[in-house]
Design a protein around this motif. Structure first.
Motif, PDB file in Angstrom:
ATOM      1  N   THR A  37       0.828  -1.216   0.000  1.00 51.09           N
ATOM      2  CA  THR A  37       0.000   0.000   0.000  1.00 51.09           C
ATOM      3  C   THR A  37       0.861   1.264   0.000  1.00 51.09           C
ATOM      4  O   THR A  37       0.440   2.283  -0.530  1.00 51.09           O
ATOM      5  CB  THR A  37      -1.000   0.013   1.177  1.00 51.09           C
ATOM      6  N   ASN A  54      -8.485   1.372   2.077  1.00 54.13           N
ATOM      7  CA  ASN A  54      -9.375   0.228   1.799  1.00 54.13           C
ATOM      8  C   ASN A  54      -9.866   0.268   0.357  1.00 54.13           C
ATOM      9  O   ASN A  54      -9.949  -0.768  -0.304  1.00 54.13           O
ATOM     10  CB  ASN A  54     -10.581   0.235   2.743  1.00 54.13           C
ATOM     11  N   VAL A  94      -7.087  -0.823  -2.064  1.00 52.92           N
ATOM     12  CA  VAL A  94      -6.855  -2.282  -2.033  1.00 52.92           C
ATOM     13  C   VAL A  94      -8.021  -3.020  -2.691  1.00 52.92           C
ATOM     14  O   VAL A  94      -7.814  -3.941  -3.494  1.00 52.92           O
ATOM     15  CB  VAL A  94      -6.635  -2.766  -0.576  1.00 52.92           C
ATOM     16  N   MET A 127       0.724  -9.319   1.213  1.00 54.60           N
ATOM     17  CA  MET A 127       0.348  -7.928   1.486  1.00 54.60           C
ATOM     18  C   MET A 127       1.475  -7.256   2.260  1.00 54.60           C
ATOM     19  O   MET A 127       1.906  -7.763   3.297  1.00 54.60           O
ATOM     20  CB  MET A 127      -0.933  -7.853   2.338  1.00 54.60           C
ATOM     21  N   TYR A 174      -0.361  -3.613   4.708  1.00 53.77           N
ATOM     22  CA  TYR A 174      -1.820  -3.554   4.802  1.00 53.77           C
ATOM     23  C   TYR A 174      -2.305  -4.922   5.257  1.00 53.77           C
ATOM     24  O   TYR A 174      -1.811  -5.922   4.736  1.00 53.77           O
ATOM     25  CB  TYR A 174      -2.434  -3.221   3.442  1.00 53.77           C
ATOM     26  N   PRO A 175      -3.267  -5.035   6.148  1.00 49.78           N
ATOM     27  CA  PRO A 175      -3.882  -3.949   6.906  1.00 49.78           C
ATOM     28  C   PRO A 175      -2.957  -3.426   8.006  1.00 49.78           C
ATOM     29  O   PRO A 175      -2.087  -4.132   8.483  1.00 49.78           O
ATOM     30  CB  PRO A 175      -5.104  -4.620   7.534  1.00 49.78           C
ATOM     31  N   GLN A 221      -9.106  -1.679   8.967  1.00 51.30           N
ATOM     32  CA  GLN A 221      -8.630  -2.173   7.664  1.00 51.30           C
ATOM     33  C   GLN A 221      -8.681  -3.697   7.614  1.00 51.30           C
ATOM     34  O   GLN A 221      -9.026  -4.282   6.582  1.00 51.30           O
ATOM     35  CB  GLN A 221      -7.188  -1.708   7.412  1.00 51.30           C
ATOM     36  N   PHE A 238     -10.604  -5.831   4.911  1.00 54.16           N
ATOM     37  CA  PHE A 238      -9.875  -6.798   4.079  1.00 54.16           C
ATOM     38  C   PHE A 238     -10.500  -8.189   4.186  1.00 54.16           C
ATOM     39  O   PHE A 238     -10.587  -8.916   3.194  1.00 54.16           O
ATOM     40  CB  PHE A 238      -8.397  -6.814   4.485  1.00 54.16           C
TER      41      PHE A 238
END
Ligand code: AMP
Length: 221
Positions: free
Chosen positions: A31, A65, A68, A83, A86-87, A92, A96
């Motif tokens: 992210t 969010n 993603v 990932m 993130y989260p 988040q 997710f």
């Protein structure tokens, strides 16, 4: 394999997630990269994210969010991914979960790279970059200093420090990291997905720690 990777800023999570991606054939979804690209392209999300990023603060959950969810909504999404970054908050993580449920993608694990704060401050506040886009050399004081202080060895441009790598900003980012991640880590710990891995040593040692921990977890199932 589907993984989430968590670690403080400067823990080496970017390096390790890219290694996992190339060696295990996983899509790397970062992210930080997605947001920097959005800022550079001056998209609506980028304009919302810009000042938070420059100040070392988290970008609002809804902005991240959405970015993603857009990646996962693409037709060519991969069902094997790691990932990176993130989260970062419980909100988040829940958003997710919804995305993963929609595509029937259960997670294999949430890796937490553990590095002491003092080590992070030493690593990050010493980073300097060449701003010349054709050069992009990186330095570290004292680990990999340029020959002349503040000047790029290759193209002689004045070196710059990323705004969010300044020592005061690093300390603030770490504080935010600890505050925000406590409940996130609890959440993944309670559902049995959290895998803690020591993040000290060279990158190959850390990579082997991760693979060892993943194999150990697989053996427990
Ligand atoms: P990174 O490259 O992962 O260190 O991210 C750089 C910056 O992007 C962070 O300091 C935040 O401002 C922002 N950022 C990246 N990922 C997230 C996220 N999941 N939630 C909120 N902000 C994020």
């Amino acid at each position: 394999m589907r993984l989430i990777f968590i670690g403080p800023p400067g823990s080496g999570k970017g390096t390790q997630t890219k290694l996992l991606s190339t060696r295990l054939g996983l899509s790397h979804i970062g992210t930080g990269d997605l947001l920097r690209e959005a800022v550079q392209r001056d998209t609506p999300a980028g304009r919302q994210a810009k000042s938070f990023m420059a100040g070392g603060q988290l970008v609002p959950d809804d902005v991240v969010n959405t970015i993603v969810a857009e990646v996962f909504a693409q037709r060519n999404r991969s069902d094997n991914f790691v990932m990176d970054g993130y989260p970062r908050t419980l909100h988040q993580a829940r958003a997710f979960d919804d995305v993963l449920r929609r595509f029937g993608f259960p997670l294999d694990g949430v890796i937490l790279l553990v590095v002491p704060d003092q080590e992070i401050i030493r690593r990050l506040s010493g980073r300097w970059n060449c701003p010349n886009p054709e050069c992009n050399a990186t330095y570290h004081v004292p680990l990999k200093p340029p020959k002349v202080a503040g000047v790029c060895d290759n193209c002689h441009s004045p070196l710059m420090q990323r705004e969010d790598d300044r020592e005061e900003t690093v300390r603030m980012r770490l504080q935010i990291y600890h505050d925000r991640h406590a409940e996130l880590l609890d959440y993944y710990r309670k559902i049995g997905l959290l895998i803690e891995v020591p993040g000290l040593g060279d990158f190959e040692t850390i990579y082997q720690n991760i693979i060892h921990a993943l194999n150990h977890k697989k053996g427990q199932r």
